[in-house]
Design a protein around this motif. Structure first.
Motif, PDB file in Angstrom:
ATOM      1  N   PHE A   1      28.830  43.284  38.575  1.00 13.33           N
ATOM      2  CA  PHE A   1      28.568  42.162  37.672  1.00 13.33           C
ATOM      3  C   PHE A   1      27.830  42.645  36.428  1.00 13.33           C
ATOM      4  CE2 PHE A   1      28.713  40.414  41.998  1.00 13.33           C
ATOM      5  CZ  PHE A   1      29.691  39.448  41.844  1.00 13.33           C
ATOM      6  N   ASP A   2      28.259  42.107  35.298  1.00 12.82           N
ATOM      7  CA  ASP A   2      27.644  42.488  34.023  1.00 12.82           C
ATOM      8  C   ASP A   2      26.472  41.599  33.644  1.00 12.82           C
ATOM      9  OD1 ASP A   2      29.447  44.608  33.512  1.00 12.82           O
ATOM     10  OD2 ASP A   2      30.961  43.171  32.818  1.00 12.82           O
ATOM     11  N   SER A   3      26.420  40.385  34.183  1.00  8.37           N
ATOM     12  CA  SER A   3      25.380  39.447  33.767  1.00  8.37           C
ATOM     13  C   SER A   3      25.019  38.512  34.913  1.00  8.37           C
ATOM     14  CB  SER A   3      25.860  38.613  32.573  1.00  8.37           C
ATOM     15  OG  SER A   3      26.943  37.771  32.965  1.00  8.37           O
TER      16      SER A   3
ATOM     17  N   TYR B   1      31.930  43.535  44.124  1.00  7.26           N
ATOM     18  CA  TYR B   1      32.149  43.393  42.686  1.00  7.26           C
ATOM     19  C   TYR B   1      30.964  43.959  41.909  1.00  7.26           C
ATOM     20  CZ  TYR B   1      35.479  40.080  44.584  1.00  7.26           C
ATOM     21  OH  TYR B   1      36.469  39.511  45.331  1.00  7.26           O
TER      22      TYR B   1
ATOM     23  N   ASP C   1      27.675  35.812  35.457  1.00  7.32           N
ATOM     24  CA  ASP C   1      28.826  36.210  36.270  1.00  7.32           C
ATOM     25  C   ASP C   1      28.535  36.086  37.762  1.00  7.32           C
ATOM     26  OD1 ASP C   1      30.382  36.761  34.090  1.00  7.32           O
ATOM     27  OD2 ASP C   1      29.966  38.915  34.083  1.00  7.32           O
ATOM     28  N   ILE C   2      27.399  36.627  38.181  1.00 10.06           N
ATOM     29  CA  ILE C   2      27.097  36.618  39.608  1.00 10.06           C
ATOM     30  C   ILE C   2      26.803  35.198  40.098  1.00 10.06           C
ATOM     31  CG2 ILE C   2      24.622  37.099  39.334  1.00 10.06           C
ATOM     32  CD1 ILE C   2      24.851  38.845  41.850  1.00 10.06           C
ATOM     33  N   ARG C   3      26.214  34.368  39.240  1.00 14.80           N
ATOM     34  CA  ARG C   3      25.974  32.977  39.630  1.00 14.80           C
ATOM     35  C   ARG C   3      27.297  32.240  39.831  1.00 14.80           C
ATOM     36  NH1 ARG C   3      21.287  32.232  35.075  1.00 14.80           N
ATOM     37  NH2 ARG C   3      19.499  32.920  36.346  1.00 14.80           N
ATOM     38  N   LYS C   4      28.268  32.525  38.970  1.00  9.82           N
ATOM     39  CA  LYS C   4      29.575  31.869  39.088  1.00  9.82           C
ATOM     40  C   LYS C   4      30.256  32.262  40.403  1.00  9.82           C
ATOM     41  CE  LYS C   4      32.559  33.179  36.069  1.00  9.82           C
ATOM     42  NZ  LYS C   4      33.283  33.320  34.781  1.00  9.82           N
ATOM     43  N   TYR C   5      30.212  33.540  40.735  1.00 13.38           N
ATOM     44  CA  TYR C   5      30.814  34.005  41.983  1.00 13.38           C
ATOM     45  C   TYR C   5      30.053  33.462  43.197  1.00 13.38           C
ATOM     46  CZ  TYR C   5      34.304  37.333  40.259  1.00 13.38           C
ATOM     47  OH  TYR C   5      35.414  37.907  39.686  1.00 13.38           O
TER      48      TYR C   5
ATOM     49  N   LEU D   1      22.656  44.727  38.523  1.00  8.33           N
ATOM     50  CA  LEU D   1      23.777  44.509  37.610  1.00  8.33           C
ATOM     51  C   LEU D   1      24.343  45.854  37.172  1.00  8.33           C
ATOM     52  CD1 LEU D   1      22.249  41.683  35.377  1.00  8.33           C
ATOM     53  CD2 LEU D   1      23.807  41.415  37.316  1.00  8.33           C
TER      54      LEU D   1
ATOM     55  N   VAL E   1      30.595  39.516  48.354  1.00 14.54           N
ATOM     56  CA  VAL E   1      30.301  39.348  46.926  1.00 14.54           C
ATOM     57  C   VAL E   1      29.555  40.544  46.341  1.00 14.54           C
ATOM     58  CG1 VAL E   1      29.204  37.872  45.194  1.00 14.54           C
ATOM     59  CG2 VAL E   1      30.267  36.834  47.203  1.00 14.54           C
TER      60      VAL E   1
END
Length: 224
Positions: free
Chosen positions: A158-160, A156, A163-167, A53, A152
């Protein structure tokens, strides 16, 4: 004056009298060929990936695909994915997808754990390990990992975990439903299942969700 006794004492002092240990011959491993299954739920391939992250915290992903359709069945993201967590994620897959006949992976510590072995025996699922240092024996998941990293993880910051789960979920939907695969005759995994009349019998990842618009809004900046 050198006599044989003195020579032998020096020979022994230099530890030259020790016998060389011969390496034991290990029986050759049986190399399982990477065959294309004739239908869904015959062979699943699993593998882990690592990333960080923005804070520097290390994260892992557990990726699962169906070798028949190259379909993404699962992308689990967390900071730790021990053997028990792998089992829980596989149990979730069995609930909505059904049981695979065989699962292929490397010999990572999570996959060779006794709990994983017991789980496979309980569900009558054959767990096949590739040879150490031979990732090409699991090339389908390796190809999937490379695409996921390019699209992915490497694209990008990712801060959390959220966030990465959503992407990851949005990308998996796009991968299954919109991205054609040359190995499938330029069909998507969903179209490939439909072509062979397997779509109704084998539900796909997020088949009824609206992740398509999520991917468009996240990456393309448009609404579908």
């Amino acid at each position: 004056m050198w006599n044989h006794k003195r020579v032998y004492r020096i020979y022994t002092a230099m530890r030259l009298n020790l016998r060389n240990k011969r390496k034991k011959r290990i029986p050759p491993r049986i190399k399982a060929p990477l065959l294309c299954p004739i239908g869904p739920n015959i062979t699943w391939s699993l593998d882990f990936m690592h990333d960080t992250l923005a804070s520097g915290e290390t994260i892992r992903t557990l990726n699962v695909i169906d070798d028949f359709s190259r379909e993404a069945l699962c992308i689990t993201v967390d900071t730790s994915l021990p053997a028990q967590r792998v089992i829980r994620e596989l149990e979730k897959l069995l609930e909505w997808r059904g049981k695979a006949e065989k699962i292929r992976s490397d010999k990572g510590p999570e996959f060779i754990a006794e709990s994983i072995r017991d789980w496979g025996e309980q569900h009558n699922i054959q767990w096949e390990f590739i040879q150490p240092g031979k990732p090409t024996q699991n090339s389908l998941i390796e190809r999937f990992n490379r695409t996921f990293r390019q699209d992915v993880l490497d694209s990008y910051i990712f801060d959390s975990l959220a966030d990465i789960r959503k992407y990851a979920d949005a990308w998996a939907w796009m991968y299954n439903n919109e991205r054609p695969h040359s190995s499938l005759g330029q069909l998507t995994p969903t179209e490939f299942l439909l072509k062979y009349g397997k779509l109704s019998d084998f539900p796909t990842f997020q088949q009824d969700s609206n992740s398509n618009s999520d991917w468009n809004s996240l990456v393309l900046g448009v609404a579908s």
